[in-house]
Design a protein around this motif. Structure first.
Motif, PDB file in Angstrom:
ATOM      1  N   PHE A   1      43.066  44.591  41.015  1.00 23.22           N
ATOM      2  CA  PHE A   1      42.911  44.626  39.564  1.00 23.22           C
ATOM      3  C   PHE A   1      41.971  43.530  39.062  1.00 23.22           C
ATOM      4  CE2 PHE A   1      44.515  44.341  35.105  1.00 23.22           C
ATOM      5  CZ  PHE A   1      44.391  45.689  34.779  1.00 23.22           C
ATOM      6  N   LEU A   2      41.631  42.577  39.923  1.00 19.13           N
ATOM      7  CA  LEU A   2      40.785  41.459  39.507  1.00 19.13           C
ATOM      8  C   LEU A   2      39.394  41.889  39.018  1.00 19.13           C
ATOM      9  CD1 LEU A   2      41.652  38.742  42.178  1.00 19.13           C
ATOM     10  CD2 LEU A   2      42.305  38.783  39.778  1.00 19.13           C
ATOM     11  N   PRO A   3      38.701  42.864  39.659  1.00 15.08           N
ATOM     12  CA  PRO A   3      37.387  43.252  39.132  1.00 15.08           C
ATOM     13  C   PRO A   3      37.434  43.769  37.694  1.00 15.08           C
ATOM     14  CG  PRO A   3      37.636  44.042  41.369  1.00 15.08           C
ATOM     15  CD  PRO A   3      38.966  43.510  40.955  1.00 15.08           C
ATOM     16  N   PHE A   4      38.519  44.453  37.311  1.00 12.96           N
ATOM     17  CA  PHE A   4      38.623  44.923  35.924  1.00 12.96           C
ATOM     18  C   PHE A   4      38.718  43.740  34.964  1.00 12.96           C
ATOM     19  CE2 PHE A   4      41.446  45.976  32.327  1.00 12.96           C
ATOM     20  CZ  PHE A   4      40.627  46.909  31.680  1.00 12.96           C
TER      21      PHE A   4
ATOM     22  N   LEU B   1      30.520  33.613  40.429  1.00 11.92           N
ATOM     23  CA  LEU B   1      30.721  32.696  41.543  1.00 11.92           C
ATOM     24  C   LEU B   1      32.131  32.116  41.519  1.00 11.92           C
ATOM     25  CD1 LEU B   1      27.312  30.779  41.590  1.00 11.92           C
ATOM     26  CD2 LEU B   1      28.116  32.486  43.232  1.00 11.92           C
ATOM     27  N   MET B   2      32.617  31.769  40.329  1.00  8.98           N
ATOM     28  CA  MET B   2      33.951  31.194  40.227  1.00  8.98           C
ATOM     29  C   MET B   2      35.015  32.204  40.660  1.00  8.98           C
ATOM     30  SD  MET B   2      35.946  29.738  36.883  1.00  8.98           S
ATOM     31  CE  MET B   2      36.166  31.410  36.267  1.00  8.98           C
ATOM     32  N   THR B   3      34.914  33.429  40.187  1.00 10.70           N
ATOM     33  CA  THR B   3      35.922  34.435  40.536  1.00 10.70           C
ATOM     34  C   THR B   3      35.814  34.828  42.010  1.00 10.70           C
ATOM     35  OG1 THR B   3      34.398  36.124  39.663  1.00 10.70           O
ATOM     36  CG2 THR B   3      36.151  35.366  38.211  1.00 10.70           C
TER      37      THR B   3
ATOM     38  N   ILE C   1      36.850  43.514  47.289  1.00 11.36           N
ATOM     39  CA  ILE C   1      37.153  43.048  45.935  1.00 11.36           C
ATOM     40  C   ILE C   1      36.250  41.883  45.551  1.00 11.36           C
ATOM     41  CG2 ILE C   1      38.926  41.996  44.485  1.00 11.36           C
ATOM     42  CD1 ILE C   1      39.224  45.013  45.063  1.00 11.36           C
ATOM     43  N   ALA C   2      36.064  40.943  46.474  1.00  7.47           N
ATOM     44  CA  ALA C   2      35.213  39.790  46.176  1.00  7.47           C
ATOM     45  C   ALA C   2      33.780  40.211  45.896  1.00  7.47           C
ATOM     46  CB  ALA C   2      35.257  38.794  47.341  1.00  7.47           C
TER      47      ALA C   2
END
Length: 498
Positions: free
Chosen positions: A121-124, A81-83, A47-48
């Motif tokens: 769901f974070l990449p979306f 970078l932040m995410t 995910i990262a």
């Protein structure tokens, strides 16, 4: 209170005690958490890393060719970078949490899956943030995901403390479990609380939301710095007998070295995979074009993509050798402090940007007038990915008695070799970047020459280090009169003879 143990150590000791205990746990529906933690580490690293895809697939329109690529991509890279760092904060919290929770049952496994589903769901939400930077919906949804992750982790804490047999043996035997629970819940929920405030600000002043989200990343270290300053002003205070420091981000507390390695290996593996996916997606010629433009010759059609394949092999070699340096470094590390973990996270964040470097260097043929900016972007990404590895090494040397094996310490037989291995990529990328300032016309040639030369240098590195040390010893011998030879045979600042 005895010193804390990671769940791996605690569980392995329990597993070695008797086979009957394992059978009893299985009959009661209790499971060891090794496989679940491996699954979580792999998923979090994926995910990262995949959040770089919206940045690498940025379309550059013809009217934007006059703009600097750095300025065009700066915002998206900063948000990436932040995410990335926020995902690694979630991973660190997961690591700390399962130092407290030693075993799992079906309910805990399902709660962990719910946490992982929210993280996927974070990449979306990140794609929405970089595609529509002026629309607050993307950052609002991202904040809501972080809040949901914190809520599920809080449920894991409450459930595990409700059934103490699932806790770490040290925690299970403690008479202060209620205090522990409140303290851990406070640590788990402070990041989501900041994101809740950021979600509110995103509805009417979204720039402040980014600042609050950035605070989530460095909050543990700000808190530690505040505690250090308070101790300097007020004086040291004795910790209570029921201290719960082992769940905090104390800069002298070791992380789970195995989980740091697993997460890092996952990032490197995914980055290498993304490179070949881009090759398969963008560099397979269309059958109709092969027939019409190249008269049915597939070799002629593939020759057009020559620069893309050259960029791929150079990028893969860079990823592979950075992993090789990381692997060699952690072979000599005995334990990883949180400060080393933060530097490792920053290095991995720029390693995750290497697919962007591949996209930039493979575009030389399409945008030759932008090749200087592309080379500089690629050199900067490689430099930061490698310099943070070197910083891990430097930080480990500050407490080498605790963090490094004897052979890698200052004066050990592997010290000079590790120094050269970790300094190679920072020096090569910095030299390539500086060369483009004076020889901008040859920027592409300089970059490709660097990509070819560095792998060969890695192969010859041990020989080159031994030659350099031999020259230094010879010069040192010429600078001093011979006095029996035994004292001069081994310099205190040079590696000892094997």
């Amino acid at each position: 209170m005895s010193g804390p143990h990671t769940p791996e150590v605690a569980l392995s000791r329990q597993g070695d005690s008797s086979m009957g205990t394992r059978d009893e746990d299985a009959a009661d529906g209790i499971q060891h958490s090794h496989r679940m933690l491996s699954f979580s580490d792999a998923l979090l690293s994926i995910i990262a890393t995949v959040m770089i895809l919206p940045v690498t697939h940025t379309e550059i329109s013809p009217e934007q060719f006059d703009k600097s690529i750095q300025k065009l991509l700066a915002t998206r890279i900063a948000v990436y970078l932040m995410t990335f760092l926020i995902v690694t904060v979630a991973w660190a919290a997961h690591t700390r949490l399962f130092q407290v929770v030693g075993k799992i049952d079906d309910t805990l496994a399902l709660l962990n899956l719910a946490c992982m589903m929210t993280i996927t769901f974070l990449p979306f939400t990140f794609s929405l943030m970089v595609t529509f930077p002026e629309v607050p919906l993307g950052i609002f949804l991202f904040c809501m995901c972080v809040i949901a992750i914190g809520a599920v982790q809080a449920l894991i804490v409450v459930y595990a403390f409700h059934f103490p047999h699932l806790l770490n043996p040290q925690m299970e035997r403690s008479a202060h479990r209620g205090l522990y629970r409140r303290h851990i819940l406070g640590l788990v929920l402070r990041g989501p609380a900041l994101c809740f405030v950021a979600a509110g600000f995103s509805l009417f002043f979204y720039p402040l939301s980014y600042l609050l989200m950035a605070t989530v990343i460095f909050l543990p270290y700000v808190s530690k710095a505040f505690s250090w300053c308070k101790g300097r002003l007020v004086g040291p205070q004795e910790p209570p007998a029921h201290s719960v420091e082992f769940f905090t981000f104390d800069l002298h507390e070791p992380l789970s070295k195995e989980r740091v390695e697993a997460f890092s290996d996952g990032v490197y593996a995914i980055v290498a995979t993304l490179l070949i996916l881009d090759i398969c997606e963008d560099n397979v010629p269309d059958s109709k074009d092969v027939k019409e433009k190249f008269h049915g010759s597939l070799v002629a059609a593939l020759s057009v993509y020559g620069p893309h394949f050259l960029a791929y092999f150079g990028s893969f070699a860079t990823v592979g050798l950075l992993w090789f340096a990381h692997h060699s470094l952690f072979l000599h590390i005995r334990k990883a402090t949180p400060s080393m973990g933060l530097l490792n996270t920053l290095s991995l964040a720029f390693v995750g940007g290497l697919p962007l470097a591949y996209q930039q260097t493979s575009a030389f043929a399409r945008r030759p007038h932008d090749e200087l900016e592309s080379v500089r972007v690629s050199c900067a990404i490689i430099f930061f990915a490698s310099i943070f590895q070197f910083a891990i090494w430097t930080t480990a040397l500050l407490h080498e008695g605790e963090t490094l094996r004897p052979s890698a310490r200052f004066g050990g037989r592997e010290h000079a070799f590790m120094f050269a291995k970790l300094a190679l990529y920072p020096c090569a990328s910095l030299l390539a970047f500086a060369s483009t300032c004076f020889l901008s016309r040859f920027s592409t040639a300089i970059f490709h020459l660097t990509q070819i030369a560095v792998p060969f240098t890695f192969l010859l590195l041990r020989l080159l280090v031994r030659l350099a040390l031999a020259v230094l010893r010879a010069l040192r011998g010429l600078g001093r009169p011979a006095r029996g030879g035994e004292e001069d045979a081994r310099a205190p600042l040079l590696p000892s003879a094997c």
